[in-house]
Design a protein around this motif. Structure first.
Motif, short mmCIF file in Angstrom:
data_model
loop_
_atom_site.label_atom_id
_atom_site.label_comp_id
_atom_site.label_asym_id
_atom_site.label_seq_id
_atom_site.Cartn_x
_atom_site.Cartn_y
_atom_site.Cartn_z
N ALA A 31 -1.20 -6.85 5.61
CA ALA A 31 -1.90 -5.58 5.40
C ALA A 31 -1.86 -5.18 3.93
O ALA A 31 -2.84 -4.64 3.39
N THR A 32 -0.74 -5.46 3.27
CA THR A 32 -0.60 -5.10 1.86
C THR A 32 -1.49 -5.95 0.98
O THR A 32 -2.16 -5.44 0.06
N ASN A 193 10.05 0.37 -7.11
CA ASN A 193 10.29 1.28 -6.00
C ASN A 193 10.49 0.49 -4.71
O ASN A 193 10.18 -0.70 -4.64
N ALA A 194 11.00 1.17 -3.69
CA ALA A 194 11.14 0.59 -2.36
C ALA A 194 10.32 1.40 -1.36
O ALA A 194 10.14 2.60 -1.52
N VAL A 195 9.84 0.71 -0.34
CA VAL A 195 9.25 1.36 0.82
C VAL A 195 10.10 0.96 2.01
O VAL A 195 10.35 -0.23 2.24
N ALA A 196 10.58 1.96 2.76
CA ALA A 196 11.52 1.73 3.86
C ALA A 196 10.85 2.04 5.19
O ALA A 196 10.87 3.18 5.66
N ALA A 234 -0.74 1.32 2.87
CA ALA A 234 -1.35 2.42 2.13
C ALA A 234 -0.36 3.05 1.16
O ALA A 234 -0.71 3.42 0.03
N THR A 235 0.90 3.17 1.59
CA THR A 235 1.93 3.71 0.71
C THR A 235 2.20 2.75 -0.45
O THR A 235 2.33 3.16 -1.60
N TRP A 252 10.81 5.18 -0.41
CA TRP A 252 9.94 5.99 0.43
C TRP A 252 10.09 5.57 1.88
O TRP A 252 9.68 4.46 2.26
N ALA A 253 10.67 6.44 2.69
CA ALA A 253 10.75 6.17 4.12
C ALA A 253 9.40 6.45 4.77
O ALA A 253 8.86 7.54 4.63
#
Length: 277
Positions: A31-32, A193-196, A234-235, A252-253
């Motif tokens: 998706a990314t 950054n991280a996406v959680a 999307a994030t 970002w959770a």
């Protein structure tokens, strides 16, 4: 002393043009890769076991007007991350964006866990991520045009889960690696950054990339359903884009409110099922 970038460096002018997405054969990675594709964009796609899935992702990238580069990556040998990132950077003429989606996990309690399994999970989820991050960052620094790095961690970067000892340890470590990298790379115009994610309907969670609204009720999550991989993408796309230049060192959770349940979930449990993986 290293020269500091101009205040606008890496901010509004940045666009992800040469992108690497690891683990892009399905789920969040796929998706990314599709979300970051577009005209005049090149997307490096890596896969471990599902070559057909990676080729399907490549087709969608091309349909969006982008150029796809597909490579196999097995992070049980973490150094392979360096080699494949270097190879893709060579094919694309550089790399300005890295999104690390490769990952694996367990459902084994600590007392039953063998060292080989521990090492495999940590090698893929932490050691391999370090090698990919370091290699991509070196290319970005050499190019001098800034960049974006995003690590897909997990809500278990922040909260433990029974049966997921090595996964939680690796994701927690990756979350802090992101913060260190954010400090060290900011002067080069690179944000990290991280996406959680919480529970996402993907093959890794034993589900398929399908509608999350059908027969998927989750009472323990405030929004009462799993997430869709495209909601994570999307994030990520925002964090990789021109409007996120001032977001750095964050996690970002994206979990439907799962992490906020805390004592609410604990105080409402009526059975001991949670003790089992």
């Amino acid at each position: 002393m290293t020269a500091q970038p101009e205040p606008t460096s890496g901010a509004q002018a940045f666009e992800p043009r040469r992108v690497i997405v690891t683990g892009a054969d399905s789920g969040i990675g796929k998706a990314t890769a599709v979300a970051l594709a577009g005209p005049d964009r090149q997307v490096g796609i890596t896969w471990h076991e599902d070559e057909a899935g990676a080729e399907s992702t490549a087709e969608e990238v091309r349909a969006a007007g982008g150029t796809a580069h597909v490579r196999r990556l097995d992070l049980t040998d973490p150094a392979a991350g360096t080699r494949v990132v270097d190879e893709l950077a060579g094919a694309m003429g550089g790399v300005d964006t890295l999104v690390m989606c490769s990952g694996t996990g367990t459902a084994t309690r600590l007392l039953d866990l063998d060292l080989a399994t521990w090492r495999e999970v940590v090698s893929v989820d932490l050691d391999g991520a370090f090698c990919c991050l370091q290699a991509a960052a070196r290319h970005m620094v050499d190019a001098g045009a800034g960049g974006r790095i995003v690590a897909i961690t997990s809500v278990h970067e922040h909260a433990p889960r029974v049966g997921a000892g090595p996964y939680c340890a690796a994701k927690g470590g990756l979350g802090l690696l992101v913060k260190v990298a954010a400090l060290e790379l900011a002067e080069h115009g690179i944000t990290v950054n991280a996406v959680a994610p919480g529970e996402i309907a993907t093959p890794m969670t034993g589900q398929e990339d399908e509608s999350v609204l059908r027969d998927k009720r989750r009472p323990g999550i405030p929004v009462a359903r799993p997430g869709d991989a495209r909601e994570i993408a999307a994030t990520v796309a925002f964090l990789c884009g021109p409007d996120a230049g001032y977001v750095n060192g964050a996690s970002w959770a994206v979990d439907g409110g799962m992490l906020t349940m805390g004592p609410m979930a604990g105080s409402h449990l009526r059975e001991d099922d949670w003790r089992r993986p």
